[in-house]
Design an enzyme around this catalytic site. Structure first.
Site, PDB file in Angstrom:
ATOM      1  N   GLY A 192       0.886  -1.210  -0.170  1.00 12.44           N
ATOM      2  CA  GLY A 192      -0.030   0.197   0.069  1.00 12.44           C
ATOM      3  C   GLY A 192       0.918   1.171   0.108  1.00 12.44           C
ATOM      4  O   GLY A 192       2.033   1.283  -0.671  1.00 12.44           O
ATOM      5  N   GLU A 193       0.402   2.249   0.654  1.00 17.78           N
ATOM      6  CA  GLU A 193       1.138   3.763   0.775  1.00 17.78           C
ATOM      7  C   GLU A 193       1.621   4.086  -0.495  1.00 17.78           C
ATOM      8  O   GLU A 193       2.485   4.946  -0.645  1.00 17.78           O
ATOM      9  CB  GLU A 193       2.086   3.638   1.905  1.00 17.78           C
ATOM     10  CG  GLU A 193       3.262   2.630   1.792  1.00 17.78           C
ATOM     11  CD  GLU A 193       4.319   2.674   3.049  1.00 17.78           C
ATOM     12  OE1 GLU A 193       5.335   2.917   2.597  1.00 17.78           O
ATOM     13  OE2 GLU A 193       3.855   2.379   3.964  1.00 17.78           O
TER      14      GLU A 193
END
Length: 342
Positions: free
Chosen positions: A309-310
């Site tokens: 993610g991120e």
């Protein structure tokens, strides 16, 4: 978190739907200009494959026949979810605040990727210390709050000419799975995976949570924006707003992984053309992500087994976009290089 006031119409979701009817289309003249130059470059036609498609995509959605990316931005939307009380994550909620501090200190993976690829980074704290309700017992958001969070996301992308979207929040793969189950039906287990690394028993627990949440919210097949507000989260609402605002401002978008794609899937369910300005940066290792990408008609640029993610996949794909544009802009033509055509 400071959000804009509710829209004065009193019908927040109707205002979102109205914006979706105003989306501009691709700039055909810009694409034609790119194709003319591409035909003059010192290479066989089509020999750069998807790199050529990427250049056309940037031209189409930036409206520039000499496409450039000078101000790419990674925008990460971070929040927390009450559903983590159901034991759906391998990490505690305290990680949310700790990761925000890690972003601020420059210690996260995305910080390094932004430095390496010369990308701006903004991280938005969506009331991270105030979790949304547990979606097995209550709606995540009411309609005005959901619409206001969408509007917040729309305001978050100022100054970018390529938008890389990401998220952070313990429990949000469960939230994304609930959105997919609400949109697409099937069995809850079809949409869940290990997320941050839960074991087989944890995956079963997630599937049960997703099934109960969607059943409580009225079952699969509800209006997509209602699915978003009932079983989604603030980050998914804000990302949906960012995608919509980027379209209205003619900014190409790179979608990150499993959770970001949930926001895209909501918009796609309202209007399939709403994602024409978006590319899927990568295929996440989360098992259902590939199936969702097929449903929204996106072929990922990368497939590296990532599930962080991120915006990590989107940042890597941004480098690929920059490379595609550099080749298009910098290659000599047959005439300039005095190279004979085939």
């Amino acid at each position: 978190m400071v959000l804009p006031p509710p829209n004065p119409s009193g019908l927040p979701f109707e205002d979102i739907r109205d914006l979706l009817t105003r989306m501009p289309g691709p700039d055909a003249a810009a694409v034609a200009e790119v194709r003319v130059r591409d035909g003059e470059l010192t290479k066989p036609a089509g020999s750069l494959g998807r790199l050529e498609d990427i250049v056309e995509w940037v031209a189409a959605w930036s409206g520039n026949g000499k496409p450039r990316v000078d101000r790419p931005l990674v925008a990460i939307f971070a929040t927390s979810h009450g559903v983590t009380g159901q034991g759906v994550s391998a990490f505690p909620d305290a990680v949310n605040r700790q990761m925000l501090e890690n972003f601020a200190a420059g210690g996260a993976a995305i910080n390094q990727l932004c430095v390496a690829n010369d990308i701006g980074l903004k991280v938005f704290d969506l009331a991270i210390d105030v979790p949304t309700p547990d979606i097995t017992t209550a709606d995540a958001l009411d309609e005005p709050g959901c619409a206001a969070t969408i509007a917040f996301g729309m305001e978050a992308i100022v100054g970018a000419d390529l938008l890389c979207l990401g998220e952070m929040g313990i429990g949000n793969t469960t939230i994304a799975a609930a959105v997919y189950h609400g949109l697409y039906g099937g069995e809850a287990r079809d949409w869940v995976g290990p997320g941050t690394g839960v074991d087989a028993e944890g995956v079963k627990r997630k599937a049960d949570v997703v099934a109960r949440a969607v059943a409580r919210a009225g079952g699969p097949g509800q209006d997509p924006l209602e699915v978003l507000r009932r079983v989604g989260g603030r980050e998914i609402a804000a990302i949906a707003g960012a995608i919509l605002a980027a379209r209205l401002q003619r900014i190409p978008v790179l979608l990150d992984g499993y959770v970001v794609t949930a926001a895209a899937a909501v918009l796609h369910a309202v209007d399939p053309s709403s994602l024409d300005h978006c590319l899927a940066a990568h295929r996440s290792a989360e098992p259902a992500h590939g199936r969702v990408l097929e449903k929204i008609g996106k072929r990922p640029l990368l497939d590296l087994g990532m599930r962080l993610g991120e915006a990590s996949g989107a940042a890597l794909a941004c480098g690929l976009v920059k490379n595609a544009l550099a080749v298009h802009q910098g290659m000599a033509t047959f005439e300039q290089a005095a190279v004979s055509r085939g």
